[in-house]
Write a protein that holds these residues in place. Structure first.
Motif, PDB file in Angstrom:
ATOM      1  N   UNK A   1      15.360  -3.798 -30.568  1.00  7.54           N
ATOM      2  CA  UNK A   1      16.087  -4.122 -29.332  1.00  7.54           C
ATOM      3  C   UNK A   1      15.144  -4.651 -28.260  1.00  7.54           C
ATOM      4  N   UNK A   2      15.537  -5.754 -27.613  1.00  7.39           N
ATOM      5  CA  UNK A   2      14.662  -6.403 -26.645  1.00  7.39           C
ATOM      6  C   UNK A   2      14.676  -5.659 -25.306  1.00  7.39           C
ATOM      7  N   UNK A   3      15.869  -5.480 -24.782  1.00  9.25           N
ATOM      8  CA  UNK A   3      15.997  -4.784 -23.500  1.00  9.25           C
ATOM      9  C   UNK A   3      16.908  -3.581 -23.718  1.00  9.25           C
ATOM     10  N   UNK A   4      16.411  -2.425 -23.314  1.00  8.00           N
ATOM     11  CA  UNK A   4      17.102  -1.192 -23.640  1.00  8.00           C
ATOM     12  C   UNK A   4      17.288  -0.386 -22.351  1.00  8.00           C
ATOM     13  N   UNK A   5      18.535  -0.116 -22.003  1.00 11.73           N
ATOM     14  CA  UNK A   5      18.827   0.686 -20.809  1.00 11.73           C
ATOM     15  C   UNK A   5      19.377   2.018 -21.293  1.00 11.73           C
ATOM     16  N   UNK A  30      19.795  -7.753 -27.496  1.00  7.74           N
ATOM     17  CA  UNK A  30      18.914  -8.232 -28.553  1.00  7.74           C
ATOM     18  C   UNK A  30      18.403  -9.615 -28.192  1.00  7.74           C
ATOM     19  N   UNK A  31      17.376 -10.039 -28.903  1.00 12.33           N
ATOM     20  CA  UNK A  31      16.829 -11.373 -28.665  1.00 12.33           C
ATOM     21  C   UNK A  31      17.928 -12.410 -28.877  1.00 12.33           C
ATOM     22  N   UNK A  62      15.857   5.408 -18.202  1.00  9.07           N
ATOM     23  CA  UNK A  62      14.808   4.400 -18.168  1.00  9.07           C
ATOM     24  C   UNK A  62      15.285   3.069 -18.710  1.00  9.07           C
ATOM     25  N   UNK A  63      14.507   2.049 -18.354  1.00 11.31           N
ATOM     26  CA  UNK A  63      14.727   0.708 -18.869  1.00 11.31           C
ATOM     27  C   UNK A  63      13.493   0.362 -19.689  1.00 11.31           C
ATOM     28  N   UNK A  64      13.697  -0.151 -20.896  1.00  7.35           N
ATOM     29  CA  UNK A  64      12.551  -0.551 -21.714  1.00  7.35           C
ATOM     30  C   UNK A  64      12.692  -2.019 -22.082  1.00  7.35           C
ATOM     31  N   UNK A  65      11.599  -2.753 -21.925  1.00  6.15           N
ATOM     32  CA  UNK A  65      11.563  -4.153 -22.337  1.00  6.15           C
ATOM     33  C   UNK A  65      10.540  -4.260 -23.455  1.00  6.15           C
ATOM     34  N   UNK A  66      10.965  -4.758 -24.618  1.00  4.54           N
ATOM     35  CA  UNK A  66      10.097  -4.815 -25.802  1.00  4.54           C
ATOM     36  C   UNK A  66       9.394  -3.473 -26.013  1.00  4.54           C
ATOM     37  N   UNK A 188      17.296 -15.322 -23.753  1.00  3.13           N
ATOM     38  CA  UNK A 188      18.163 -14.150 -23.698  1.00  3.13           C
ATOM     39  C   UNK A 188      18.621 -13.977 -22.252  1.00  3.13           C
ATOM     40  N   UNK A 189      19.920 -13.871 -22.056  1.00  5.17           N
ATOM     41  CA  UNK A 189      20.437 -13.853 -20.681  1.00  5.17           C
ATOM     42  C   UNK A 189      21.328 -12.642 -20.442  1.00  5.17           C
TER      43      UNK A 189
END
Lengths: 276, 260
Positions: A1-5, A30-31, A62-66, A188-189
């Motif tokens: 997963x690219x961006x995970x909230x 996802x990408x 939390x927010x995770x990016x890559x 990715x938008x």
């Protein structure tokens, strides 16, 4: 997963009592996704976006990016704000506005010039390099902001109601531009909006939020064809169905919040709902 | 072309009328202290020869330039520091307002005590008077940096010196320029006053010398020159400002609408 909230929560410490803007949000991108976030007005969309962009620290979750936690604005993210007139540097021409983040990132001169020219061409402003932002119309200014974000080559592009302040025709053009950029460049938008039609027209997926204190109400897959068109897509019966469904969900969200809000956390919210 | 001529005509109408009034009002004057304007104008080229300009006007201008430069550098530097920190601002602002409220000429005798009566004293006096409007305007300008623009910088990782130059100083520049314009007229006043106290050359010194030796038309011609000098400096300032802040004036015109 690219961006995970995950379990995102934001409580503003107000002067009298804390205001819970976002209660518990979990979703992911996802990408290559094009996801629209839609919710009733005042549901904390901007709060959520600012948390994701690292401009605001969440109270919990939390927010995770890559797979890296976002604690400040991460390098792989670009944000397009609603206030196009205030997000461009009025003392720089269009080209320098697009080039500044790249210069700051340390991109060498030649590739930088190429990126800037490509991005401006992609948004249809190939001949506006030397204009100043205030010489352009609102729609064109927002195109410059989009070009700047695209040239930055972010992992994720966050857009905070970017077309809320432009007229309807310009808005339709800009929506098509976003679809176009997404298909051609594969960015990715995550697109935040309060406009239900816009959310369904643009998104591959639509995340419907509840009223504040916000949770995810539904994640809806938009099974419209990839090739979309203002005329045919909007008159497609499937589009109308999806749109009605999202509309009904948002109306229900508003109703529930009006009924269920003797919840002491948000008296201000109640007063607002009653007035409306 | 006709519009430029019309504007020029408007700008020159009042000065011409005042000049004419002065000329006519003093034409037959036999008052020793108010000589006819004609006499003053005859004396003007005789008094302000190249040698005199080099010996008296040039040192004045050099001291003005030095004091003004120091004030601009110190004012902008301190202004950025004070404007950026909320706590620093809360502590310093009342004190700064106090210092600004002191009329700068009062500082001359004080500064003479520790800076002597040489050029240093005059430069310090000019700098000490000019720094306040620049400092306070810079603080205002730095405070007023747009929130969306600041967020844009943060999200693109624009920080440190790059942020200072591309965001803070540029967006405060219209206010800094406004402060610099106020400071320029204060600077000219202080240039003259500092030379009246203790000096061996300079425009202020020369004018006082003329007055003490009862060379009244010469004294008047010096005052005239001072006026012309102030006018020339302010025109020059506007020219530079309108070029450096072309974006700002353009943006203002765009916001006011296409009617103009």
């Amino acid at each position: 997963m690219l961006l995970d909230v995950r379990g995102l929560k934001k409580v503003y410490e107000g002067r009298q009592r804390p205001v819970e803007a976002v209660r518990d949000l979990t979703f992911g991108l996802d990408v290559g996704d094009l996801v629209c976030l839609v919710g009733p007005s005042g549901c904390g969309k901007t709060t959520l976006l600012r948390c994701m962009a690292g401009l605001l620290t969440p109270t919990a979750g939390e927010v995770r990016l890559r797979d890296r936690p976002v604690t400040g604005p991460p390098p792989g993210m670009a944000v397009v704000f609603q206030e196009y007139g205030r997000s461009l540097f009025p003392w720089m021409n269009v080209r320098d506005n697009v080039a500044l983040p790249l210069r700051n990132k340390g991109v060498a001169r030649k590739p930088r010039q190429d990126l800037v020219a490509e991005a401006l061409a992609a948004v249809g402003l190939a001949d506006a390099h030397h204009a100043y932002p205030w010489q352009l119309s609102g729609g064109m200014q927002q195109r410059v902001a989009i070009a700047r974000a695209v040239a930055y080559q972010p992992d994720v592009l966050l857009m905070d109601e970017p077309f809320a302040a432009v007229d309807a025709q310009t808005r339709a053009d800009l929506e098509d531009l976003i679809r176009d950029l997404w298909r051609k460049l594969g960015v990715t938008i995550l697109f935040v909006t309060h406009d239900i039609d816009e959310a369904v027209y643009l998104g591959q997926r639509v995340i419907i939020l509840s009223s504040s204190p916000t949770v995810v109400r539904e994640v809806l897959d938009v099974d419209l064809p990839d090739q979309r068109d203002q005329l045919t897509t909007r008159s497609d019966s499937r589009f109308t169905e999806l749109r009605s469904h999202v509309y009904a969900q948002i109306q229900a969200a508003k109703r529930e919040s009006t009924v269920g809000s003797h919840d002491a956390a948000r008296p201000a919210g109640l007063a607002k709902q009653v007035l409306q | 072309m006709t519009r430029i001529l019309a504007r020029l005509g408007l700008a020159l109408a009042l000065p011409a009328a005042l000049f004419a009034a002065w000329w006519l009002g003093t034409a037959g004057s036999d008052n020793f202290y108010v000589p006819p304007l004609r006499d003053i104008l005859i004396r003007f080229p005789e008094v302000w020869t190249w040698d005199r300009l080099r010996a008296d006007v040039l040192p004045s201008l050099i001291r003005l330039a030095a004091g003004y430069t120091v004030a601009v550098l110190a004012g902008v530097l301190l202004g950025v520091l004070v404007g950026s920190g909320r706590r620093v601002r809360a502590v310093l602002e009342p004190v700064l307002e106090f210092f600004r409220a002191i009329p700068p000429p009062v500082l001359v005798p004080v500064i003479m005590l520790f800076a002597g009566i040489g050029d240093t004293m005059k430069v310090v006096v000019i700098a000490a008077g000019c720094v306040w409007p620049i400092l306070l305007n810079t603080v205002e300008g730095v405070r007023a940096v747009d929130g969306v623009l600041a967020d844009t910088c943060r999200s693109y990782g624009i920080a440190g010196p790059s942020r200072l130059w591309h965001l803070v100083l540029r967006s405060a520049s219209p206010q800094i320029a406004a402060g610099m314009r106020q400071a320029l007229s204060i600077g000219i006043i202080l240039m003259v006053i500092s030379e009246m106290f203790a000096a061996s050359n300079g425009l202020g010194f020369t004018i006082v010398q003329f007055q003490r030796s009862f060379a009244i038309p010469d004294m008047w011609s010096g005052i005239l020159l001072l006026g012309l000098l102030g006018l020339a400096l302010s025109v020059l300032f506007r020219l530079v400002e309108s070029r450096a802040l072309a974006w700002y004036h353009g943006q203002r015109r765009a916001q006011r609408g296409p009617a103009r």
